[in-house]
Each structure stands twice: as structure tokens, then as C-alpha cells.
Design a protein around this motif. Structure first.
Motif, PDB file in Angstrom:
ATOM      1  N   LEU A  11       0.868  -1.269  -0.067  1.00 12.09           N
ATOM      2  CA  LEU A  11      -0.004  -0.043  -0.016  1.00 12.09           C
ATOM      3  C   LEU A  11       1.013   1.309   0.110  1.00 12.09           C
ATOM      4  O   LEU A  11       1.763   1.402   0.919  1.00 12.09           O
ATOM      5  N   VAL A  12       0.672   2.126  -1.047  1.00 11.54           N
ATOM      6  CA  VAL A  12       1.365   3.447  -1.139  1.00 11.54           C
ATOM      7  C   VAL A  12       0.477   4.528  -1.361  1.00 11.54           C
ATOM      8  O   VAL A  12      -0.704   4.206  -1.964  1.00 11.54           O
ATOM      9  N   GLN A  13       0.932   5.748  -0.960  1.00  6.86           N
ATOM     10  CA  GLN A  13      -0.068   6.751  -1.298  1.00  6.86           C
ATOM     11  C   GLN A  13       0.412   7.349  -2.810  1.00  6.86           C
ATOM     12  O   GLN A  13       1.391   6.984  -3.128  1.00  6.86           O
ATOM     13  N   ALA A  14      -0.476   7.919  -3.214  1.00  6.60           N
ATOM     14  CA  ALA A  14      -0.379   8.705  -4.569  1.00  6.60           C
ATOM     15  C   ALA A  14       0.937   9.438  -4.641  1.00  6.60           C
ATOM     16  O   ALA A  14       1.108  10.251  -3.845  1.00  6.60           O
ATOM     17  N   GLY A  15       1.403   9.282  -5.604  1.00  9.28           N
ATOM     18  CA  GLY A  15       2.902  10.030  -5.658  1.00  9.28           C
ATOM     19  C   GLY A  15       4.076   9.401  -5.417  1.00  9.28           C
ATOM     20  O   GLY A  15       5.196   9.514  -5.601  1.00  9.28           O
ATOM     21  N   GLY A  16       3.879   8.123  -4.558  1.00 13.84           N
ATOM     22  CA  GLY A  16       4.841   7.287  -4.093  1.00 13.84           C
ATOM     23  C   GLY A  16       5.592   6.408  -5.052  1.00 13.84           C
ATOM     24  O   GLY A  16       4.996   6.670  -6.432  1.00 13.84           O
ATOM     25  N   SER A  17       6.392   5.579  -4.483  1.00 10.25           N
ATOM     26  CA  SER A  17       7.202   4.488  -5.428  1.00 10.25           C
ATOM     27  C   SER A  17       7.016   3.198  -4.637  1.00 10.25           C
ATOM     28  O   SER A  17       7.023   3.031  -3.639  1.00 10.25           O
ATOM     29  N   ARG A  67       7.072   6.692 -15.879  1.00 11.32           N
ATOM     30  CA  ARG A  67       7.090   6.558 -14.526  1.00 11.32           C
ATOM     31  C   ARG A  67       7.510   5.107 -14.015  1.00 11.32           C
ATOM     32  O   ARG A  67       8.238   5.096 -13.074  1.00 11.32           O
ATOM     33  N   PHE A  68       7.433   4.280 -15.045  1.00 12.63           N
ATOM     34  CA  PHE A  68       7.980   2.815 -14.774  1.00 12.63           C
ATOM     35  C   PHE A  68       9.085   2.411 -15.420  1.00 12.63           C
ATOM     36  O   PHE A  68       9.227   3.003 -16.382  1.00 12.63           O
ATOM     37  N   THR A  69       9.920   1.701 -14.672  1.00 17.42           N
ATOM     38  CA  THR A  69      11.118   1.121 -15.538  1.00 17.42           C
ATOM     39  C   THR A  69      11.392  -0.260 -15.281  1.00 17.42           C
ATOM     40  O   THR A  69      11.291  -0.899 -14.000  1.00 17.42           O
ATOM     41  N   ILE A  70      11.262  -1.121 -16.172  1.00 15.54           N
ATOM     42  CA  ILE A  70      11.636  -2.388 -16.168  1.00 15.54           C
ATOM     43  C   ILE A  70      13.289  -2.812 -16.344  1.00 15.54           C
ATOM     44  O   ILE A  70      14.036  -2.187 -17.109  1.00 15.54           O
ATOM     45  N   SER A  71      13.880  -3.572 -15.523  1.00 17.53           N
ATOM     46  CA  SER A  71      15.125  -3.897 -15.755  1.00 17.53           C
ATOM     47  C   SER A  71      15.372  -5.231 -15.079  1.00 17.53           C
ATOM     48  O   SER A  71      14.532  -5.894 -14.569  1.00 17.53           O
ATOM     49  N   ARG A  72      16.691  -5.991 -15.409  1.00 17.01           N
ATOM     50  CA  ARG A  72      16.777  -7.423 -15.197  1.00 17.01           C
ATOM     51  C   ARG A  72      18.248  -7.565 -14.713  1.00 17.01           C
ATOM     52  O   ARG A  72      19.129  -6.873 -15.042  1.00 17.01           O
ATOM     53  N   ASP A  73      18.396  -8.429 -13.482  1.00 15.27           N
ATOM     54  CA  ASP A  73      19.619  -8.791 -13.183  1.00 15.27           C
ATOM     55  C   ASP A  73      19.917 -10.319 -13.388  1.00 15.27           C
ATOM     56  O   ASP A  73      19.285 -11.107 -12.863  1.00 15.27           O
ATOM     57  N   ASN A  74      20.370 -10.647 -14.507  1.00 22.47           N
ATOM     58  CA  ASN A  74      20.690 -11.882 -14.739  1.00 22.47           C
ATOM     59  C   ASN A  74      21.542 -12.664 -13.728  1.00 22.47           C
ATOM     60  O   ASN A  74      21.222 -14.063 -13.845  1.00 22.47           O
ATOM     61  N   ASN A  84       7.312   4.574  -9.989  1.00 22.74           N
ATOM     62  CA  ASN A  84       7.142   6.025  -9.635  1.00 22.74           C
ATOM     63  C   ASN A  84       6.024   6.893  -9.823  1.00 22.74           C
ATOM     64  O   ASN A  84       5.452   6.222 -10.687  1.00 22.74           O
ATOM     65  N   SER A  85       5.858   7.845  -9.193  1.00 19.76           N
ATOM     66  CA  SER A  85       4.563   8.425  -9.121  1.00 19.76           C
ATOM     67  C   SER A  85       3.358   7.776  -9.338  1.00 19.76           C
ATOM     68  O   SER A  85       2.722   7.997 -10.308  1.00 19.76           O
ATOM     69  N   PRO A  88      -3.757   6.270  -8.324  1.00 18.84           N
ATOM     70  CA  PRO A  88      -4.711   5.239  -7.957  1.00 18.84           C
ATOM     71  C   PRO A  88      -5.034   4.242  -9.089  1.00 18.84           C
ATOM     72  O   PRO A  88      -5.430   3.178  -8.651  1.00 18.84           O
ATOM     73  N   GLU A  89      -5.007   4.754  -9.947  1.00 21.17           N
ATOM     74  CA  GLU A  89      -5.424   3.698 -11.183  1.00 21.17           C
ATOM     75  C   GLU A  89      -4.260   3.013 -11.505  1.00 21.17           C
ATOM     76  O   GLU A  89      -4.531   1.793 -12.205  1.00 21.17           O
ATOM     77  N   ASP A  90      -3.185   2.899 -10.582  1.00 18.29           N
ATOM     78  CA  ASP A  90      -2.285   1.935 -11.054  1.00 18.29           C
ATOM     79  C   ASP A  90      -2.605   0.534 -10.002  1.00 18.29           C
ATOM     80  O   ASP A  90      -2.001  -0.333 -10.025  1.00 18.29           O
ATOM     81  N   THR A  91      -3.637   0.828  -9.153  1.00 21.19           N
ATOM     82  CA  THR A  91      -3.974  -0.292  -8.391  1.00 21.19           C
ATOM     83  C   THR A  91      -4.271  -1.396  -8.863  1.00 21.19           C
ATOM     84  O   THR A  91      -5.226  -1.413 -10.045  1.00 21.19           O
TER      85      THR A  91
END
Length: 127
Positions: A11-17, A67-74, A84-85, A88-91
Motif C-alpha cells: 500500500l502506497v500513497q499517490a505520488g509514491g514509489s 513513470r515505470f522502469t523494467i530492468s533485469r539482473d541475470n 514512481n509517481s 490510484p489507477e495503478d492499483t
């Protein structure tokens, strides 16, 4: 059989990460293209982000681009989704998925093309 285990939701507030992690059991993890999807209650599972098996190519849904970043560590058999950022619609419940793609440029596929799925992790963004 590849097992995927997501973690990092909450659970995170809007604007959080938040940073989601997806740990894979496959010894050949580096040959899999990886994707993140999400599903909100009463809605279909939507694409969020994907990266190629090499990690050199990434792709994002318009709704999360910038706002979002995908990355991988093989070395750790893990793919991440830095969010990030948050809004509520990201829920939603967030799922990671894998498809064997070694040597190919495949990474922008649809959900039904992925071969392995995790159990999901809940992300709730409060306003």
C-alpha cells in the motif's frame, strides 16, 4: 518448469514509489524475455512493461511510460519493475511473465504468448 515469484507489492500513497521483484527459478533465466502485466478487479489483464532476453530492449504501455522502469539482473535471476509517481489507477495485482526468446528479438508479445507466470503481488495506491 520455470517458477516465478513476485514480491514488493503493498500500500502506497499517490505520488509514491514501489519496486517489484520477480525471482525466477530457471538456470537459463538470461534466455527469457520478461514482462509485467497487471489486473484490476473486474478488468482484463493488461500489459505494463517488457524487456528482451538480453535486457537491451524495453517496451512500456503508454499509461506507465516515463513513470515505470523494467530492468533485469541475470546474475540474480530477477527482473524488477520500478514504479514512481504512482496513481490510484495503478492499483492492481501485478504479474510477471516469461517466454523463452534467446537469440531472438521477441519481447513485445501479448499475454497469451508468455509461457510462465507468477502468482501476482497486490499494489494498492491510495489517493
Amino acid at each position: 518448469q520455470v517458477q516465478l515469484v513476485e514480491s514488493g507489492g503493498g500500500l502506497v500513497q499517490a505520488g509514491g514509489s514501489l519496486r517489484l521483484s520477480c525471482a525466477a527459478s530457471a538456470r537459463t533465466f538470461s534466455g527469457y524475455a520478461m514482462g509485467w502485466f497487471r489486473q484490476a478487479p473486474g478488468k482484463e489483464r493488461d500489459f505494463v512493461a517488457a524487456c528482451s532476453w538480453s535486457g537491451g530492449a524495453t517496451y512500456y504501455a503508454d499509461s506507465v511510460k516515463g513513470r515505470f522502469t523494467i530492468s533485469r539482473d541475470n546474475a540474480k535471476n530477477t527482473v524488477y519493475l520500478q514504479m514512481n509517481s504512482l496513481k490510484p489507477e495503478d492499483t492492481a495485482v501485478y504479474y510477471c511473465a516469461a517466454k523463452w526468446a534467446y537469440g531472438s528479438m521477441w519481447y513485445r508479445g501479448q499475454a497469451h504468448e508468455y509461457e510462465h507466470w507468477g502468482q501476482g503481488t497486490q499494489v494498492t495506491v491510495s489517493s
